[in-house]
Design a protein around this motif. Structure first.
Motif, short mmCIF file in Angstrom:
data_model
loop_
_atom_site.label_atom_id
_atom_site.label_comp_id
_atom_site.label_asym_id
_atom_site.label_seq_id
_atom_site.Cartn_x
_atom_site.Cartn_y
_atom_site.Cartn_z
N SER A 59 47.74 36.36 38.38
CA SER A 59 47.68 36.80 39.56
C SER A 59 46.99 38.11 39.92
N THR A 60 47.32 38.88 41.06
CA THR A 60 46.48 40.02 41.20
C THR A 60 46.22 40.93 40.14
N ARG B 131 43.74 40.04 37.98
CA ARG B 131 42.42 40.20 38.46
C ARG B 131 41.94 41.46 38.64
N LEU C 165 49.15 31.13 35.74
CA LEU C 165 49.77 32.09 36.48
C LEU C 165 49.16 33.39 36.76
#
Ligand code: NAP
Length: 286
Positions: A209-210, A213, A207
């Motif tokens: 995500s950005t 990241r 899961l």
């Protein structure tokens, strides 16, 4: 000018590319013959060798070796140079370097171009790496003004933004905005992976995500660099980490006490403060 560069990697090679394009003659020195050859082929230097004696006729030398090798490199280098040669370095920590070199070489000026990529080595060298990026110079009261003026004139041509400060101020500032983020980001990755339920951990991995990241990027970088930040900037980094731990404890307390109002006020404050950090201005609404 006749300029020497010792350490033909990402920073040394990139400096060479830009300084040559501004009309300087660049003589490179690196550890490996193969790197010297590549540096010439790529146009980073006019000539290169593994011997520091080749720099005897240079007017200015940029030392761009890994952080831990800057002081020993300068100590070897000065045995080949006339006293008039100006030496500057690009190391990302300044106090231990400036303190160690000053007694040996009057014409030394500490520097730190705040630019880089995730790559290392001569193949990673690129043009215009320093454009619009901060470049810090750390003259001390004993640095001759003509030394500062000379290095400043050379790097101003690279279109970087020049800042002057004392070495300890530089080290504390980079501890806040560069070294602390690496430690915090690495701890984030580690803490997530402490999840004991394999299924939940797998799910978290999938899961992510950005947000994850962005916040984990610097913690997933070169371990050697992170170690050097701690080793050479220990005092400043410990100060930053202690403040961070203090703030984290305060946050935990607010959540424990279900003090959602105070928590939101805290987050409102940090939302307003983020654009104070120049690089964040364009992203403050992300
Ligand atoms: P790098 O790409 O690894 O380059 C360093 C180069 O130095 C290596 O390619 C190596 O070339 C050479 N070298 C190693 N030992 C040497 C020696 N004894 N004598 C001569 N050359 C030697 O590293 P970098 O990223 O350019 O970093 C260099 C310096 O810039 C460091 O002090 C760092 O603190 C500073 N800095 C880095 C960044 C960044 O984001 N990367 C940003 C600002 C400042 P060979 O191939 O010949 O072994």
């Amino acid at each position: 000018m006749k300029i020497g560069i010792v350490g033909l990697g990402l920073i040394g090679g990139s400096l060479g590319l830009d300084l040559r394009s501004r009309g300087h003659e660049i003589i490179g020195v690196s550890r490996r013959e193969s790197t010297c050859k590549t540096a010439v082929q790529r146009g980073c230097v006019d000539s290169a060798s593994v011997s520091m004696s080749s720099l005897a006729a240079t007017e200015v030398v940029f030392v761009c070796t890994p952080l831990g090798l800057i002081v020993p490199t300068v100590k070897e280098l000065i045995t080949f140079l006339p006293k008039t040669t100006i030496i500057t370095d690009v190391g990302s920590v300044k106090t231990p370097i400036v303190e160690a070199i000053h007694p040996h070489w009057q014409n030394f000026l500490g520097g730190h171009p705040m630019a880089g990529t995730a790559e290392t080595g001569i193949d990673a060298a690129v043009t215009d790496l320093f454009v619009n990026r901060p470049y810090v110079l750390t003259p001390t009261p004993t640095t001759p003004p003509e030394v500062t003026n000379c290095v400043e004139a050379i790097i101003r041509d690279l279109q970087c933004q020049i800042y002057f400060c004392q070495p300890p101020d530089h080290d504390q500032a980079v501890s806040w905005i560069s070294h602390l983020p690496v430690m915090v980001s690495a701890t984030l990755i580690h803490a997530c992976n402490q999840e004991r339920d394999r299924h939940v951990l797998d799910l978290a991995h999938k899961l992510a995500s950005t947000g994850f990241r962005d916040t984990s990027r610097v913690g997933g970088g070169n371990p050697e660099l992170g170690r050097m930040m701690a080793e050479y900037n220990q005092e400043a980094l410990l100060k930053s980490l202690n403040q961070y731990r203090h703030d984290l404890d305060r946050l935990i307390e607010l959540i424990k006490l279900k003090n959602w109002q105070a928590l939101e006020e805290n987050l409102q404050k940090t939302q307003q403060q983020r654009p104070d950090f120049r690089v964040c201005q364009d992203y403050s609404r992300e």
